[in-house]
Scaffold this active site. Structure first.
Site, PDB file in Angstrom:
ATOM      1  CG  ASP A  50      -1.824   1.187   1.233  1.00  0.00           C
ATOM      2  OD1 ASP A  50      -2.889   1.089   0.601  1.00  0.00           O
ATOM      3  OD2 ASP A  50      -1.495   2.229   1.835  1.00  0.00           O
ATOM      4  CG  HIS A 117      -4.943   9.577  -0.058  1.00  0.00           C
ATOM      5  ND1 HIS A 117      -3.585   9.572  -0.267  1.00  0.00           N
ATOM      6  CD2 HIS A 117      -5.107   9.186   1.224  1.00  0.00           C
ATOM      7  CE1 HIS A 117      -2.970   9.191   0.841  1.00  0.00           C
ATOM      8  NE2 HIS A 117      -3.870   8.959   1.763  1.00  0.00           N
ATOM      9  CG  LEU A 219      -0.298  -2.829  13.635  1.00  0.00           C
ATOM     10  CD1 LEU A 219       1.085  -2.946  13.016  1.00  0.00           C
ATOM     11  CD2 LEU A 219      -0.599  -4.061  14.491  1.00  0.00           C
ATOM     12  CE  LYS A 270       6.305   2.728   9.430  1.00  0.00           C
ATOM     13  NZ  LYS A 270       6.945   3.019  10.745  1.00  0.00           N
ATOM     14  NE  ARG A 276       8.627  -2.705  15.397  1.00  0.00           N
ATOM     15  CZ  ARG A 276       9.723  -2.246  16.007  1.00  0.00           C
ATOM     16  NH1 ARG A 276      10.249  -2.919  17.033  1.00  0.00           N
ATOM     17  NH2 ARG A 276      10.293  -1.129  15.618  1.00  0.00           N
ATOM     18  CE  LYS A 278      11.891 -14.417   9.241  1.00  0.00           C
ATOM     19  NZ  LYS A 278      13.074 -15.001   9.822  1.00  0.00           N
ATOM     20  CD  GLU A 279       5.709  -9.439  16.193  1.00  0.00           C
ATOM     21  OE1 GLU A 279       6.812  -9.091  16.646  1.00  0.00           O
ATOM     22  OE2 GLU A 279       4.622  -9.009  16.625  1.00  0.00           O
TER      23      GLU A 279
HETATM   24  N1  LIG Z   1      -5.790   5.959   3.295  1.00  0.00           N
HETATM   25  C1  LIG Z   1      -5.293   6.726   4.231  1.00  0.00           C
HETATM   26  O1  LIG Z   1      -5.698   7.876   4.423  1.00  0.00           O
HETATM   27  C2  LIG Z   1      -4.201   6.193   5.122  1.00  0.00           C
HETATM   28  C3  LIG Z   1      -3.911   6.854   6.328  1.00  0.00           C
HETATM   29  C4  LIG Z   1      -2.918   6.306   7.136  1.00  0.00           C
HETATM   30  C5  LIG Z   1      -2.248   5.155   6.747  1.00  0.00           C
HETATM   31  N2  LIG Z   1      -2.528   4.555   5.553  1.00  0.00           N
HETATM   32  C6  LIG Z   1      -1.808   3.330   5.093  1.00  0.00           C
HETATM   33  O2  LIG Z   1      -1.899   2.354   6.106  1.00  0.00           O
HETATM   34  C7  LIG Z   1      -0.589   1.962   6.506  1.00  0.00           C
HETATM   35  C8  LIG Z   1      -0.592   1.522   7.958  1.00  0.00           C
HETATM   36  O3  LIG Z   1      -1.077   2.526   8.853  1.00  0.00           O
HETATM   37  P1  LIG Z   1      -0.129   3.369   9.802  1.00  0.00           P
HETATM   38  O4  LIG Z   1       1.022   3.846   9.024  1.00  0.00           O
HETATM   39  O5  LIG Z   1      -1.004   4.349  10.492  1.00  0.00           O
HETATM   40  O6  LIG Z   1       0.478   2.373  10.861  1.00  0.00           O
HETATM   41  P2  LIG Z   1       0.062   1.003  11.609  1.00  0.00           P
HETATM   42  O7  LIG Z   1      -0.001  -0.101  10.608  1.00  0.00           O
HETATM   43  O8  LIG Z   1      -1.092   1.213  12.524  1.00  0.00           O
HETATM   44  O9  LIG Z   1       1.402   0.779  12.456  1.00  0.00           O
HETATM   45  C9  LIG Z   1       1.735   1.607  13.534  1.00  0.00           C
HETATM   46  C10 LIG Z   1       3.089   1.298  14.096  1.00  0.00           C
HETATM   47  O10 LIG Z   1       3.130  -0.031  14.609  1.00  0.00           O
HETATM   48  C11 LIG Z   1       4.486  -0.457  14.611  1.00  0.00           C
HETATM   49  N3  LIG Z   1       4.469  -1.921  14.407  1.00  0.00           N
HETATM   50  C12 LIG Z   1       4.364  -2.601  13.246  1.00  0.00           C
HETATM   51  N4  LIG Z   1       4.382  -3.928  13.466  1.00  0.00           N
HETATM   52  C13 LIG Z   1       4.497  -4.085  14.802  1.00  0.00           C
HETATM   53  C14 LIG Z   1       4.595  -5.218  15.643  1.00  0.00           C
HETATM   54  N5  LIG Z   1       4.554  -6.450  15.165  1.00  0.00           N
HETATM   55  N6  LIG Z   1       4.729  -5.007  16.998  1.00  0.00           N
HETATM   56  C15 LIG Z   1       4.770  -3.751  17.499  1.00  0.00           C
HETATM   57  N7  LIG Z   1       4.697  -2.646  16.755  1.00  0.00           N
HETATM   58  C16 LIG Z   1       4.558  -2.815  15.413  1.00  0.00           C
HETATM   59  C17 LIG Z   1       5.185   0.259  13.485  1.00  0.00           C
HETATM   60  O11 LIG Z   1       6.413   0.810  13.928  1.00  0.00           O
HETATM   61  P3  LIG Z   1       7.840   0.268  13.319  1.00  0.00           P
HETATM   62  O12 LIG Z   1       7.942   0.786  11.930  1.00  0.00           O
HETATM   63  O13 LIG Z   1       8.840   0.872  14.244  1.00  0.00           O
HETATM   64  O14 LIG Z   1       7.792  -1.240  13.388  1.00  0.00           O
HETATM   65  C18 LIG Z   1       4.212   1.363  13.073  1.00  0.00           C
HETATM   66  O15 LIG Z   1       4.787   2.644  13.085  1.00  0.00           O
HETATM   67  C19 LIG Z   1       0.275   3.182   6.160  1.00  0.00           C
HETATM   68  O16 LIG Z   1       1.643   2.915   6.131  1.00  0.00           O
HETATM   69  C20 LIG Z   1      -0.322   3.552   4.821  1.00  0.00           C
HETATM   70  O17 LIG Z   1       0.168   2.660   3.816  1.00  0.00           O
HETATM   71  C21 LIG Z   1      -3.518   5.052   4.745  1.00  0.00           C
END
Ligand SMILES: NC(=O)c1ccc[n+]([C@@H]2O[C@H](COP(=O)([O-])OP(=O)(O)OC[C@H]3O[C@@H](n4cnc5c(N)ncnc54)[C@H](OP(=O)(O)O)[C@@H]3O)[C@@H](O)[C@H]2O)c1
Length: 307
Positions: A50, A117, A219, A270, A276, A278-279
């Site tokens: 994504d 978006h 997350l 993300k 993480r 891999k996890e």
């Molecule tokens: N459409 C939209 O408007 C919109 C808005 C926001 C996001 N998105 C998309 O959705 C994706 C995901 O959302 P998000 O970026 O808000 O983050 P998220 O997936 O909720 O992740 C939040 C944080 O969790 C940590 N994490 C990941 N795996 C983990 C694990 N196994 N254990 C503990 N912590 C963990 C990551 O830090 P580390 O990197 O340090 O592991 C990350 O910064 C974005 O990257 C983007 O592609 C879309």
């Protein structure tokens, strides 16, 4: 698509892998990291990626995909790549050039999914967030039904295999669904969704219209200071998630991801950390019980991280 990949069928007959790799990182993270982590994510099994013009890293993410195709790890058709049409390009005449710009940055011939978006238009131009002299965002007036008609043309032209939306509420979805002469329904609506904001009503509406809900912030979001109020609770420290994680010998992150899959939601995770990343693939290897699901449903508390 790889037969081993766990997918949902979209309403246009294409398939979307239920687990996706989120690529957004804040500005201070060097763009070269997007290249490294995306290659790694593909190596460990992610097939859904994504991204978006807004993230300013499509060049690196595209490079990662192409390098994994070149070294034989995957074929182009094994990868499901999503890009997003940013709010400054919602005027009909700007839509296809915006998609072509993404494709050029990616060096790919098509995206698997192209989504609006955000359901609000901003003033067209170079600035991603155009502001007036008082620092107020400058909006534009665009009928999203006209934008949608151009997305339909992009699908017909083969530039995007599927088309959808993001951050739409029920009313905004209905506007597209009830548009006279609608050729293609949105295949998905990508929204913030996690145990504290489980979107159950929107999910029911989407399911009843054969629209897949894709969860971001699953997350608990990256808690970036420009977007998220720091006083909001930290999802992955929730005692109920932690207890269920302990019971299954998994992590709270895996419980939060698995929860979405078992309710028919495609989930994005993300991480820019190899351990993480891999996890997070292990989410495909265990199951929550109906009681676990019910307990997680009980955490819904209208906490919207992205304000
Ligand atoms: N459409 C939209 O408007 C919109 C808005 C926001 C996001 N998105 C998309 O959705 C994706 C995901 O959302 P998000 O970026 O808000 O983050 P998220 O997936 O909720 O992740 C939040 C944080 O969790 C940590 N994490 C990941 N795996 C983990 C694990 N196994 N254990 C503990 N912590 C963990 C990551 O830090 P580390 O990197 O340090 O592991 C990350 O910064 C974005 O990257 C983007 O592609 C879309």
């Amino acid at each position: 698509m790889d037969p081993k990949c766990q997918c949902l069928e979209l309403n246009d007959g294409h398939f979307i892998p239920i687990l996706g790799f989120g690529t957004y990182a804040p500005e201070e993270v060097p763009k070269s990291e997007a290249l490294e982590v995306t290659k790694f994510a593909i190596d460990v099994g992610f097939r859904h990626i994504d991204c978006a013009h807004l993230y300013q890293n499509e060049e690196q993410v595209g490079q990662a995909i192409r390098s994994k195709i070149a070294d034989g790890t995957v074929k182009r058709e094994d990868i499901f790549y999503t890009s997003k049409l940013w709010s400054t390009f919602l005027r009909p005449e700007l839509v296809q050039p915006a998609l072509e710009k993404s494709l050029k940055n990616l060096q790919l011939d098509y995206v698997d999914l192209y989504i609006i978006h955000f359901p609000a238009a901003l003033k067209p131009g170079e600035e991603l967030f155009p502001k007036d002299e008082n620092g107020k965002m400058i909006f534009d007036t665009v009928d999203l039904c006209r934008t949608w008609e151009v997305l339909e043309k992009c699908k017909d032209a083969g530039l995007a295999k599927s088309i959808g939306v993001s951050n739409f509420n029920r009313k905004q979805l209905e506007k597209i669904l009830n548009k006279p002469g609608l050729k293609y329904k949105p295949v998905c609506n990508q929204v913030e969704c996690h145990p504290y904001l489980n979107q159950s009503k929107l999910l029911d509406f989407c399911k009843s219209n054969d629209i897949v809900l894709v969860a971001y912030g699953a997350l608990g979001s990256q808690r970036l200071k420009d977007w998220v109020n720091p006083s909001y609770p930290i999802l992955l420290e929730d005692p109920v998630l932690c207890a269920i994680a302990k019971k299954h010998k998994q992590t709270p992150a895996l419980i939060a991801l698995r929860y979405q899959m078992q309710r028919g939601v495609v989930v994005l995770a993300k991480s820019y950390n190899k351990k993480r990343i891999k996890e997070n693939m292990q989410v495909l290897d265990f199951e929550l019980t109906p009681e676990d699901m019910k307990a997680i449903d009980g955490l819904n508390s209208n906490v919207r991280y992205f304000t």
